[in-house]
Design a protein around this motif. Structure first.
Motif, mmCIF file in Angstrom:
data_model
loop_
_atom_site.group_PDB
_atom_site.id
_atom_site.type_symbol
_atom_site.label_atom_id
_atom_site.label_comp_id
_atom_site.label_asym_id
_atom_site.label_seq_id
_atom_site.Cartn_x
_atom_site.Cartn_y
_atom_site.Cartn_z
ATOM 1 N N GLU A 1 -5.997 28.774 -20.893
ATOM 2 C CA GLU A 1 -5.933 29.459 -22.127
ATOM 3 C C GLU A 1 -5.686 29.976 -23.375
ATOM 4 O OE1 GLU A 1 -10.943 30.175 -23.613
ATOM 5 O OE2 GLU A 1 -10.316 30.346 -21.611
ATOM 6 N N PHE B 1 -11.634 23.060 -23.679
ATOM 7 C CA PHE B 1 -12.292 22.190 -22.674
ATOM 8 C C PHE B 1 -11.996 22.923 -21.055
ATOM 9 C CE2 PHE B 1 -10.951 19.625 -18.912
ATOM 10 C CZ PHE B 1 -12.145 18.591 -18.690
ATOM 11 N N TRP C 1 -14.635 25.490 -22.183
ATOM 12 C CA TRP C 1 -16.069 24.805 -21.476
ATOM 13 C C TRP C 1 -15.978 24.692 -20.173
ATOM 14 C CZ3 TRP C 1 -15.994 21.774 -26.828
ATOM 15 C CH2 TRP C 1 -16.463 22.553 -27.953
ATOM 16 N N SER C 2 -15.267 24.249 -19.478
ATOM 17 C CA SER C 2 -15.553 23.888 -17.617
ATOM 18 C C SER C 2 -15.402 25.009 -17.222
ATOM 19 C CB SER C 2 -14.274 22.668 -17.671
ATOM 20 O OG SER C 2 -12.607 23.125 -17.932
ATOM 21 N N ALA D 1 -7.688 21.572 -28.291
ATOM 22 C CA ALA D 1 -9.280 20.731 -27.629
ATOM 23 C C ALA D 1 -8.796 21.056 -26.141
ATOM 24 C CB ALA D 1 -8.600 19.286 -27.679
ATOM 25 N N ALA D 2 -7.624 20.856 -26.053
ATOM 26 C CA ALA D 2 -6.782 20.911 -24.527
ATOM 27 C C ALA D 2 -7.618 22.764 -23.909
ATOM 28 C CB ALA D 2 -5.570 21.317 -23.549
#
Length: 56
Positions: free
Chosen positions: A12, A48, A51-52, A44-45
């Motif tokens: 991240e 993602f 958030w996951s 965006a990655a």
């Protein structure tokens, strides 16, 4: 499980830095549209992954 959380946080961070660099280069040059696409894609990655991931 903590190892995968550390890997996710590292990925991240790397993706977030790449997104900032890509968007910054696009704003500076104002004609590098492929760099903007890469910056938005990596942002965006990074979102993602953030958030996951489980935040304990």
């Amino acid at each position: 499980m903590n190892r995968w959380k550390a890997v996710a946080k590292c990925a991240e961070g790397i993706l977030s830095n790449l997104a900032v660099i890509g968007i910054g280069l696009t704003l500076y040059e104002q004609k590098l549209w492929p760099v903007l696409a890469i910056g938005i894609g990596t942002a965006a990655a990074a979102l993602f992954i953030a958030w996951s991931m489980n935040h304990d």
